[in-house]
Each structure stands twice: as C-alpha cells, then as structure tokens.
Design a protein around this motif. Sequence first.
Motif, PDB file in Angstrom:
ATOM      1  N   ILE A  46       0.808  -1.225   0.000  1.00 29.65           N
ATOM      2  CA  ILE A  46       0.000   0.000   0.000  1.00 29.65           C
ATOM      3  C   ILE A  46       0.839   1.272   0.000  1.00 29.65           C
ATOM      4  O   ILE A  46       0.301   2.371   0.017  1.00 29.65           O
ATOM      5  N   GLY A  47       2.173   1.128   0.009  1.00 29.31           N
ATOM      6  CA  GLY A  47       3.031   2.278  -0.237  1.00 29.31           C
ATOM      7  C   GLY A  47       3.380   3.152   0.947  1.00 29.31           C
ATOM      8  O   GLY A  47       3.999   4.196   0.775  1.00 29.31           O
ATOM      9  N   VAL A  48       2.997   2.760   2.170  1.00 36.52           N
ATOM     10  CA  VAL A  48       3.351   3.561   3.343  1.00 36.52           C
ATOM     11  C   VAL A  48       3.812   2.636   4.471  1.00 36.52           C
ATOM     12  O   VAL A  48       3.389   1.478   4.556  1.00 36.52           O
ATOM     13  N   PHE A  49       4.682   3.172   5.318  1.00 34.95           N
ATOM     14  CA  PHE A  49       5.048   2.463   6.541  1.00 34.95           C
ATOM     15  C   PHE A  49       4.103   2.900   7.658  1.00 34.95           C
ATOM     16  O   PHE A  49       3.899   4.101   7.867  1.00 34.95           O
ATOM     17  N   PRO A  50       3.503   1.948   8.377  1.00 38.63           N
ATOM     18  CA  PRO A  50       2.586   2.316   9.457  1.00 38.63           C
ATOM     19  C   PRO A  50       3.299   3.062  10.582  1.00 38.63           C
ATOM     20  O   PRO A  50       4.486   2.851  10.835  1.00 38.63           O
TER      21      PRO A  50
END
Length: 205
Positions: free
Chosen positions: A79-83
């Motif tokens: 999804i292209g992001v680091f949580p």
Amino acid sequence: LLFYLFWPMCADRVIYFPSLNYPESIEVVIHSDRPITLVSSPALLSRMPNIIVDTKNLIVFTSGNLLKRSDALWIYQTIGVFPIEVLGSTETGGVAFKQQSDSSIEGGWKPFPTVKIQLDQTTKCLKVKSPFFKSADGFVMGDKAQINKDGTFQLLERADRIVKIEGKRVSLSEIEKRLKQHKFIKDAYAVSMETNRQYIAIIIV
C-alpha cells in the motif's frame, strides 16, 4: 482507543462504521479521493492483499502488538506507506511511537511529548511517568528496554510470561496452571510460537 476514537474526535475526522474486520473489506473503502487514516493491528495488516492506492491520502496507525520488520516491508510494498506504530498499555495509555523505513537501521521508539521514560534499576524494565495516570513513582512495564542517547529506546524482551497472540494478552503461566488442574496432567509448559501466524504450543506430562 487513542487513534480509533480520541484522535478523530480531536482532529475533526469522520469515523467509518462498522469496523473492517477483514483485509478484503479494507480494499473496498481504501480507494477514495478523501484522505483516509487506517487504524489497525499488526495481525490484520500482515494479511493485507496487494492494493494499489494513492499514498498521498493515506496514513496508517497500528497498535496492540509489535509489527514485525517483514510485515512492515510487506505493507510498504503493497500500500506504499510504513505504518506509524503506537506503544502503550491498559495501565499507562499511549507511551511512544515509531515508524519503520526501508533503511537497514532500525529506529527507536520516541516517547510522546508528555511521557517520561527511564529504566527501573531492579528489573531493567521500562518505567513510565505520564499525566494519563496518577503515580509519583511511575509505572514499571513488563518490557526490558535500552534507552538511546537521543532519548529514544529499543524494546528487548518481556520480563514476565505475558505474551501477545494476534494482539491479545495471554498469560503462559495461567495456561499451565489451568492445565495442571486436570487429573490427567502432571506437568505442563507453554511457549509462544510463530510461523505464518502466532500460536501457543504446550508440552504436557
């Protein structure tokens, strides 16, 4: 509680109901022109399908258990992001946060601005002082830690036999105690295991 309820109330954001209990449910609502903040658990995020989204409009918070490095990279790839990972407990409320990256160097946990941390000299566990609870001496958590020079810290291991299984607290000692009450069981030892999922294994005499 902090980021699913309190944060959206303070930030004037809409809370989506009902809860999204399956990765496929997230996929349905995540494609939106509006900014979306996904508040989830490592257990659910580790099962995320391969989704292509506009990451400019997406923030992900996760709590309830530690997010494995491999899962953080998988989420970034899908999804292209680091949580943004949030550390806390029922007793202390929110304590610290961190966000992994594609760097090989793992960053430390950064305490929230109103939270003070130190090591308990006896147990070497994390001691927390916070305005969210009343205790002049602070609350000693069950996690051993190492405090870095920049004020961040690394979690090392649990000092007790409380483990997290898919984000839920489980006492290995309590499981052993209950098992040994059975007339067919003389002794028992419980251990947490992890392959593609988390579970508990029992050795029984």
